[in-house]
Motif scaffolding. Structure first.
Motif, mmCIF file in Angstrom:
data_model
loop_
_atom_site.group_PDB
_atom_site.id
_atom_site.type_symbol
_atom_site.label_atom_id
_atom_site.label_comp_id
_atom_site.label_asym_id
_atom_site.label_seq_id
_atom_site.Cartn_x
_atom_site.Cartn_y
_atom_site.Cartn_z
ATOM 1 N N VAL A 13 0.841 -1.207 0.000
ATOM 2 C CA VAL A 13 0.000 0.000 0.000
ATOM 3 C C VAL A 13 0.875 1.255 0.000
ATOM 4 N N LEU A 14 1.983 1.225 0.736
ATOM 5 C CA LEU A 14 2.874 2.391 0.751
ATOM 6 C C LEU A 14 3.499 2.621 -0.617
ATOM 7 N N LEU A 15 3.871 1.529 -1.304
ATOM 8 C CA LEU A 15 4.411 1.659 -2.663
ATOM 9 C C LEU A 15 3.362 2.243 -3.602
ATOM 10 N N ALA A 16 2.103 1.785 -3.433
ATOM 11 C CA ALA A 16 1.015 2.328 -4.252
ATOM 12 C C ALA A 16 0.854 3.819 -4.012
ATOM 13 N N MET A 17 0.965 4.254 -2.728
ATOM 14 C CA MET A 17 0.835 5.676 -2.436
ATOM 15 C C MET A 17 1.977 6.474 -3.043
ATOM 16 N N ALA A 18 3.185 5.893 -3.060
ATOM 17 C CA ALA A 18 4.314 6.582 -3.699
ATOM 18 C C ALA A 18 4.056 6.754 -5.195
ATOM 19 N N LEU A 19 3.497 5.713 -5.839
ATOM 20 C CA LEU A 19 3.174 5.819 -7.267
ATOM 21 C C LEU A 19 2.120 6.895 -7.512
ATOM 22 N N ASN A 20 1.118 6.987 -6.588
ATOM 23 C CA ASN A 20 0.106 8.040 -6.723
ATOM 24 C C ASN A 20 0.735 9.424 -6.630
ATOM 25 N N LEU A 21 1.664 9.580 -5.669
ATOM 26 C CA LEU A 21 2.324 10.877 -5.518
ATOM 27 C C LEU A 21 3.113 11.235 -6.771
ATOM 28 N N TRP A 22 3.740 10.208 -7.381
ATOM 29 C CA TRP A 22 4.504 10.464 -8.610
ATOM 30 C C TRP A 22 3.569 10.945 -9.719
ATOM 31 N N ARG A 23 2.406 10.283 -9.852
ATOM 32 C CA ARG A 23 1.465 10.691 -10.890
ATOM 33 C C ARG A 23 0.918 12.090 -10.609
ATOM 34 N N MET A 24 0.708 12.395 -9.321
ATOM 35 C CA MET A 24 0.220 13.728 -8.986
ATOM 36 C C MET A 24 1.277 14.784 -9.301
ATOM 37 N N ALA A 25 2.561 14.431 -9.179
ATOM 38 C CA ALA A 25 3.621 15.408 -9.455
ATOM 39 C C ALA A 25 3.779 15.647 -10.947
ATOM 40 N N ILE A 26 3.697 14.570 -11.778
ATOM 41 C CA ILE A 26 3.983 14.774 -13.196
ATOM 42 C C ILE A 26 2.748 15.143 -14.001
ATOM 43 N N GLY A 27 1.561 15.019 -13.417
ATOM 44 C CA GLY A 27 0.358 15.457 -14.134
ATOM 45 C C GLY A 27 -0.086 14.496 -15.217
ATOM 46 N N PRO A 28 -0.165 14.843 -16.496
ATOM 47 C CA PRO A 28 0.079 16.180 -17.046
ATOM 48 C C PRO A 28 -1.144 17.098 -17.012
ATOM 49 N N THR A 29 -2.351 16.584 -16.862
ATOM 50 C CA THR A 29 -3.528 17.457 -16.862
ATOM 51 C C THR A 29 -4.102 17.549 -15.452
ATOM 52 N N ARG A 30 -5.046 18.461 -15.272
ATOM 53 C CA ARG A 30 -5.649 18.644 -13.950
ATOM 54 C C ARG A 30 -6.475 17.435 -13.514
ATOM 55 N N PRO A 31 -7.285 16.808 -14.395
ATOM 56 C CA PRO A 31 -7.997 15.599 -13.961
ATOM 57 C C PRO A 31 -7.070 14.484 -13.506
ATOM 58 N N ASP A 32 -5.871 14.390 -14.090
ATOM 59 C CA ASP A 32 -4.892 13.400 -13.637
ATOM 60 C C ASP A 32 -4.545 13.614 -12.174
ATOM 61 N N ARG A 33 -4.334 14.869 -11.820
ATOM 62 C CA ARG A 33 -3.938 15.173 -10.443
ATOM 63 C C ARG A 33 -5.089 14.901 -9.479
ATOM 64 N N ILE A 34 -6.315 15.222 -9.918
ATOM 65 C CA ILE A 34 -7.472 14.956 -9.047
ATOM 66 C C ILE A 34 -7.638 13.454 -8.846
ATOM 67 N N LEU A 35 -7.462 12.689 -9.932
ATOM 68 C CA LEU A 35 -7.578 11.231 -9.828
ATOM 69 C C LEU A 35 -6.515 10.671 -8.887
ATOM 70 N N ALA A 36 -5.296 11.210 -8.982
ATOM 71 C CA ALA A 36 -4.229 10.742 -8.092
ATOM 72 C C ALA A 36 -4.556 11.074 -6.643
#
Lengths: 89, 114
Positions: A13-36
């Motif tokens: 679960v912690l690895l999954a959260m790290a992957l979410n944070l990575w997706r939130m950092a790189i975006g690229p669009t606003r819905p991507d960040r909201i989904l993350a």
């Protein structure tokens, strides 16, 4: 059995959260960040549930319920903001 | 003993699905593909973890039950709603972007009708 599987589950679960944070950092669009962010809040609920099992108590269940409600409301508000430019029409 | 094995399997399966959903979120190339991972796999994974917690706390302390079911039910109800709203938001964003790339503006400002 639990002493072996619980750390594996928490690590996953912690690895999954790290992957979410990575997706939130790189975006690229606003819905991507909201989904993350939404996935991050759901993973937090999973982590609270694992903490519940690890400590053998039911105290943290209220925290999980509040996290679920707040995550949902936050995601809906952000989506409404993107859709119409303001939250309350 | 049998129950403990069941709880362990639920933990491993749930954690695997949660991880799989986040890998899908991080690796898939398009937003509408990325939407699939967290909304389906992660919801199932968290459901399995909540079920494991329900079994564990229920057998250890003889309490709990309804609140775990409430968490699971709430997650299962809200996941499709957030997915639908996110898909609509992404569509509006894409429509707005293509409009600005073409140099013009949409008559409704890219809000969409749905």
């Amino acid at each position: 059995m639990l002493t072996l599987t619980l750390p594996i589950a928490i690590g996953a679960v912690l690895l999954a959260m790290a992957l979410n944070l990575w997706r939130m950092a790189i975006g690229p669009t606003r819905p991507d960040r909201i989904l993350a962010l939404d996935t991050l809040s759901i993973n937090t609920i999973a982590l609270v549930m694992l903490l519940d099992i690890a400590l053998g108590s039911v105290v943290y269940l209220e925290a999980a319920l509040i996290l679920a409600a707040m995550g949902f409301v936050g995601t809906v508000a952000l989506c409404k903001f993107i859709l119409s430019g303001d939250i309350i029409e | 003993m049998l129950l403990e094995i069941l709880i362990g399997l639920l933990l491993l399966g749930g954690a695997a699905f949660v991880l799989l959903g986040s890998i899908g979120l991080a690796r898939l190339p398009d937003f509408f593909m990325r939407l699939h991972g967290p909304t389906k796999a992660t919801t199932l994974g968290v459901g399995a973890l909540v079920l494991a917690s329900l079994l564990h706390v229920g057998t250890e302390e003889g309490t709990g039950g309804l609140r775990e079911v409430a968490v699971m039910l709430f997650l299962f109800i809200t996941a499709p709603i957030t997915a639908h709203l996110l898909a609509k938001a992404a569509q509006a964003e894409e429509r707005r972007r293509t409009a600005t790339q073409a140099g013009g503006t949409l008559p409704d400002g890219g809000k969409g009708t749905g």
